[in-house]
Design an enzyme around this catalytic site. Structure first.
Site, short mmCIF file in Angstrom:
data_model
loop_
_atom_site.label_atom_id
_atom_site.label_comp_id
_atom_site.label_asym_id
_atom_site.label_seq_id
_atom_site.Cartn_x
_atom_site.Cartn_y
_atom_site.Cartn_z
N GLU A 1 -0.34 -9.53 -0.99
CA GLU A 1 -1.87 -9.62 -1.04
C GLU A 1 -2.72 -9.51 -2.30
O GLU A 1 -3.41 -10.54 -2.55
CB GLU A 1 -2.69 -8.68 -0.23
CG GLU A 1 -2.01 -8.94 1.35
CD GLU A 1 -2.47 -7.78 2.32
OE1 GLU A 1 -2.43 -6.48 1.84
OE2 GLU A 1 -3.10 -7.75 3.32
N ALA B 1 0.80 -1.31 -0.18
CA ALA B 1 -0.09 -0.18 -0.13
C ALA B 1 0.85 1.23 0.04
O ALA B 1 2.01 1.22 0.20
CB ALA B 1 -0.89 -0.28 1.24
N GLY C 1 0.52 -5.08 0.86
CA GLY C 1 -0.49 -5.01 -0.22
C GLY C 1 -0.10 -5.76 -1.49
O GLY C 1 -1.12 -6.22 -2.40
N GLU D 1 4.10 -5.57 7.29
CA GLU D 1 3.07 -4.39 7.80
C GLU D 1 3.65 -3.94 9.36
O GLU D 1 3.54 -3.01 9.70
CB GLU D 1 1.69 -4.83 7.79
CG GLU D 1 1.37 -4.63 6.31
CD GLU D 1 1.37 -5.75 5.31
OE1 GLU D 1 2.22 -6.70 5.89
OE2 GLU D 1 0.65 -5.86 4.43
C1 3H9 Z 1 0.44 -2.63 3.31
O1 3H9 Z 1 0.83 -3.03 2.13
C2 3H9 Z 1 -0.85 -2.76 4.09
C3 3H9 Z 1 -1.59 -3.65 3.20
O2 3H9 Z 1 -1.67 -4.95 4.10
C4 3H9 Z 1 -2.62 -2.97 2.49
C5 3H9 Z 1 -3.89 -2.79 3.45
C6 3H9 Z 1 -5.10 -2.01 2.57
N1 3H9 Z 1 4.76 3.47 -0.02
O3 3H9 Z 1 13.35 2.06 0.67
P1 3H9 Z 1 13.59 2.88 -0.61
C7 3H9 Z 1 9.33 4.83 -1.46
S1 3H9 Z 1 1.71 -1.47 4.10
C8 3H9 Z 1 4.93 4.81 -0.40
O4 3H9 Z 1 14.64 3.96 -0.19
P2 3H9 Z 1 14.98 0.35 -1.80
C9 3H9 Z 1 10.40 5.51 -0.29
O5 3H9 Z 1 9.91 6.43 0.66
C10 3H9 Z 1 3.03 -1.40 3.27
N2 3H9 Z 1 6.47 5.16 -0.71
O6 3H9 Z 1 14.31 1.89 -1.75
C11 3H9 Z 1 11.35 6.05 -1.19
O7 3H9 Z 1 10.85 7.33 -1.52
P3 3H9 Z 1 12.09 8.55 -1.68
C12 3H9 Z 1 3.82 -2.65 3.11
C13 3H9 Z 1 7.19 4.03 -0.45
O8 3H9 Z 1 15.05 -0.13 -2.93
C14 3H9 Z 1 11.53 5.18 -2.23
O9 3H9 Z 1 9.98 4.57 -2.47
N3 3H9 Z 1 5.13 -2.40 2.35
C15 3H9 Z 1 6.86 2.68 -0.43
O10 3H9 Z 1 16.05 0.34 -0.56
C16 3H9 Z 1 12.60 4.11 -2.30
O11 3H9 Z 1 12.33 3.24 -1.35
C17 3H9 Z 1 6.23 -2.01 3.17
O12 3H9 Z 1 6.21 -2.02 3.97
C18 3H9 Z 1 5.46 2.61 -0.07
N4 3H9 Z 1 4.96 1.23 0.24
O13 3H9 Z 1 13.92 -0.43 -0.79
C19 3H9 Z 1 7.27 -2.02 1.99
N5 3H9 Z 1 7.91 1.91 -0.37
O14 3H9 Z 1 12.71 8.22 -2.92
C20 3H9 Z 1 8.25 -0.67 2.51
C21 3H9 Z 1 8.90 2.61 -0.77
O15 3H9 Z 1 11.08 9.77 -1.95
N6 3H9 Z 1 9.34 -0.18 1.59
N7 3H9 Z 1 8.66 3.90 -0.84
O16 3H9 Z 1 12.88 8.71 -0.52
C22 3H9 Z 1 10.59 -1.22 1.55
O17 3H9 Z 1 10.46 -2.06 2.16
C23 3H9 Z 1 11.54 -0.59 0.67
O18 3H9 Z 1 11.19 0.71 0.17
C24 3H9 Z 1 11.61 -1.39 -0.54
C25 3H9 Z 1 12.53 -0.79 -1.37
C26 3H9 Z 1 12.13 -2.96 -0.23
C27 3H9 Z 1 10.49 -1.52 -1.30
#
Ligand code: 3H9
Length: 713
Positions: free
Chosen positions: A109, A63, A106, A129
């Site tokens: 999911e 999400a 998500g 999450e």
């Molecule tokens: C969820 O899904 C709930 C569900 O159950 C649905 C319910 C309805 N959203 O980390 P990075 C941005 S909860 C918005 O530096 P990497 C991040 O801020 C979600 N933005 O890169 C950054 O922005 P900026 C569950 C996001 O390659 C840029 O992307 N998912 C999101 O080192 C690059 O990120 C997670 O918890 C997001 N979801 O790592 C995953 N994700 O460049 C969270 C990233 O402006 N994310 N951004 O600073 C991660 O673990 C890592 O970002 C990922 C990439 C592994 C994906």
């Protein structure tokens, strides 16, 4: 169709492509686009099957976390993904999810609502999450146990760690690993699947029946231990457990209830703040992303002590050849023995392969001379904390280092400009302050001297990433961000024991707050001699008449340096387990008596508030003076360098959640109390920024110093 989700036909297969850089999060427009594309593909007689794939570096990473921020602040209600996922699952044509990069939250999911999942070998899937203080909210806790089994689903949902492609295949989350072109492989898979009946995840029951009912309580015990104080892991376990007890729809309703409870909690606000704070620290005003950086191919470290050894390991771990220099063979041997022991212990725990250990050791050259230093791209100094010695070392390396070599000091308190003055290239001098143990702790304070060049700072930030650290920019103040704030925190901890709390009371209160350990336990771990040496260095700056702690110096004079000598604030056995030390208690009481301090009962609440608000007030000075760029940077320092509980968001965020007016009022109580010792104003005067924000209803989190500076405030 919209720009975020596109549809085209390839080889009689409808290909739905999600394109929402950088990570294809499910931002507004993406679920709607997916829904329209799937419906259109389902209705297209030319399409035999449907493939869903992510454009760019990843499948869907979850999400859009920014949207949760809005939900929390009440701007926008949550839109459920559940109906869309049911539509996908009920689609008459097989839907194949093609996963590369990360299918997280998500994203997983969505993937589990497809009939099949094919996956690139390097991809990862997970329900992380809980790391944001929430739980899966789109049936992840209901579909995952049906695919991967209940035990694995509990583990993934409650602890948030992802699994790789091969494990996903073995668990049944994925149906095939595709080597080579993922889309081509997915289309081939889809064509084959087209003729067969396709399974709906929500209708699978077998793995739910196989669950061991005792596993939930075991997981709860584990969560209580390893995720102390956190709500979301327990909620995730409850939600997965409901999958084994309730039909799918009722399980989803239970999950939604638990999800909402977590989403509206302060813990999720704090963890989401921490997520973005960590990603914001590398953004430095005036140093754009494209600032040229120096290439770091070879490093040299001076000093093979605790810090030097850890720093050397950091370089070797990143594949950078590194020389480590000591002044005596004995110290060098001792340092190398510790490095070997650290690697061997990782091998023993199964965290590192023997071959990787050998390879890393082969990158380290221990020596007693400066040979080869003229080839280094960075020289990191990690000698004892003392200005005269540091200046001598910097003068020596200035004479040897090649032009363009970065000279980094690991000083934890000293003036970088004065250190730089020993060289002819102050623009190349920077502080690289690591936290002990340097090979483990993720924080790196990058200290900007007045002459430090932008390229040196940009290189330091990039290097931090390469070394698997989080680099935070700090101004050149005594103790920089972290240690400067630590001084009043530790001061209050010591005053509290002088005024009547026991060492154990103080440690327990802060531990119960969520700190990894109490302040006095932390001092014992770090070594009381460290602070002693620093206090001597800065003795001349002490203001006469202001109350200072009475006991720490006495302990050091008695050779009690904490864990390493077996005695400090507490007594330690051979396994470093603490027990109360009656002699220390007697010393404290004697000191208090001599100083005329009347001892009294002190509540855990007072202990927490005094230590933390002293920390926060210094943080407000640090922020107001521009030593830290943002309050969030201070939080990142404390979360990653001092084991502040992430679910509290860091000290500045915590103060915002308490309310700055409340913080100020409590500080006034402490000021009045401290006035009895003649030091109220010196120790408890509010920082001007704290005062102003409290009066205007502001928060640290929303304070933007850059904007104020630009506006001439
Ligand atoms: C969820 O899904 C709930 C569900 O159950 C649905 C319910 C309805 N959203 O980390 P990075 C941005 S909860 C918005 O530096 P990497 C991040 O801020 C979600 N933005 O890169 C950054 O922005 P900026 C569950 C996001 O390659 C840029 O992307 N998912 C999101 O080192 C690059 O990120 C997670 O918890 C997001 N979801 O790592 C995953 N994700 O460049 C969270 C990233 O402006 N994310 N951004 O600073 C991660 O673990 C890592 O970002 C990922 C990439 C592994 C994906």
């Amino acid at each position: 169709m919209n720009e975020l989700v596109s549809l085209h036909l390839e080889d009689q297969v409808a290909v739905v492509t999600i394109s929402n850089p950088p990570v294809n999060a499910l931002s507004p427009g993406v679920p709607e686009g997916l829904q329209r594309s799937i419906a259109e593909a389902a209705a297209d007689p030319a399409a035999l099957a449907i493939v869903v794939i992510g454009a760019g570096r990843t499948f869907i990473a979850g999400a859009d976390i920014r949207e949760f921020g809005k939900v929390v602040s009440g701007e926008k209600p949550r839109r459920s993904l559940l109906p869309l996922l049911l539509e996908i699952e009920d689609c008459a044509k097989p839907v194949i999810m093609a996963i590369h990069g990360t299918a997280f939250g998500g994203g997983l999911e969505v993937a589990m609502a497809g009939h099949y999942r094919v996956i690139a070998p390097s991809a990862q899937v997970g329900q992380p999450e809980v790391k944001l203080g929430i739980i899966p909210g789109a049936a992840g806790t209901q579909r995952l146990p049906r695919l991967a089994g209940v035990a694995k689903a509990v583990e993934m949902c409650a602890f948030g760690e992802p699994v790789g492609a091969r494990e996903a295949l073995a668990l049944g989350i994925a149906d095939a690993v595709i080597d080579g072109d993922l889309l081509a492989g997915a289309i081939a898979f889809a064509r084959e699947a087209a003729g067969r009946p396709h399974p709906k995840t929500r209708e699978r029951q077998q793995k739910l029946r196989d669950a061991d009912p005792a596993l939930f309580d075991r997981a709860r015990q584990q969560a209580a231990k390893t995720r102390r104080g956190q709500l979301a892991p327990l909620a995730a376990i409850d939600a997965v457990e409901s999958a084994t007890r309730l039909p799918f729809d009722a399980g989803c309703a239970r999950e939604a209830e638990l999800f909402d409870r977590c989403l509206y909690s302060t813990q999720s606000k704090a963890l989401i703040h921490a997520f973005f704070a960590e990603r914001g620290v590398s953004k430095i005003p005036g140093i754009p992303k494209d600032t040229p950086v120096f290439e770091i191919r070879r490093a040299a470290v001076i000093g093979a002590g605790t810090m030097g050894g850890g720093i050397t390991m950091n370089y070797a771990n990143a594949g950078i050849p590194v020389i480590v220099k000591e002044t005596s063979q004995e110290a060098l041997d001792r340092g190398m023995a510790i490095i070997r022991k650290n690697y061997a212990s990782s091998v023993k725990k199964g965290k590192l392969l023997q071959a990787a250990m050998d390879q890393r050791l082969s990158l380290i050259t221990p020596q007693l001379t400066y040979d080869g230093f003229d080839q280094a791209d960075i020289i990191a100094e990690a000698v004892f904390e003392g200005m005269a010695l540091k200046k001598q070392v910097f003068a020596e390396i200035d004479a040897i280092a090649r032009p363009g070599c970065i000279l980094a000091s690991n000083t934890s308190y000293l003036d970088i400009d004065e250190i730089a003055s020993a060289t002819h290239r102050p623009e190349m001098v920077v502080g690289h302050h690591y936290f002990s143990p340097a090979n483990v702790m993720r924080l790196l304070e990058i200290v900007r001297g007045k002459a430090t060049g932008n390229a040196v700072l940009a290189t330091s930030m990039a290097l931090a990433k390469k070394l698997n650290k989080i680099g935070v920019l700090a101004g050149n103040a005594r103790g920089f961000i972290g240690n400067r704030m630590l001084t009043p925190y530790l001061r209050e901890a010591q005053f509290l024991v002088e005024e009547g709390a026991s060492v154990e009371d103080v440690n327990q209160a802060l531990y119960d707050f969520g700190m990894a350990m109490g302040p006095l336990a932390m001092s014992d771990l770090a070594g009381l001699d460290v602070g002693w040496r620093i206090r001597k260095e800065f003795k001349h700056l002490e203001k006469p008449g202001v109350r200072v702690p009475l006991v720490a110096d006495r302990l050091c004079e008695m050779g009690r340096f904490g864990q390493k000598t077996g005695r400090g604030w507490s007594r330690y056995d051979e396994n470093r387990q603490p027990s109360p030390d009656p002699e220390t208690a007697a010393l404290i009481e004697q000191g208090a008596r001599e100083a005329g301090i009347e001892r009294r009962a002190i509540t855990p609440e007072e202990i927490v508030d005094r230590c933390l608000f002293a920390l926060v007030n210094e943080g407000a000075h640090v922020l107001g003076e521009g030593i830290a760029l943002r309050a969030a940077d201070i939080d990142v320092v404390y979360l990653n360098g001092y084991a502040f509980p992430a679910w509290r968001g860091g000290p500045m965020f915590y103060a915002d959640t308490v309310g700055l007016k409340t913080v100020l009022a409590r500080m006034e109580e402490f000021r009045l109390r401290a006035s009895k010792f003649g030091s109220g104003d010196d120790l408890w005067s509010p920082a001007p920024l704290l005062q102003r924000l409290a009066e205007t209803g502001g928060t640290f989190t929303n304070f933007d110093r850059q904007k104020e500076v630009a506006a001439g405030v």
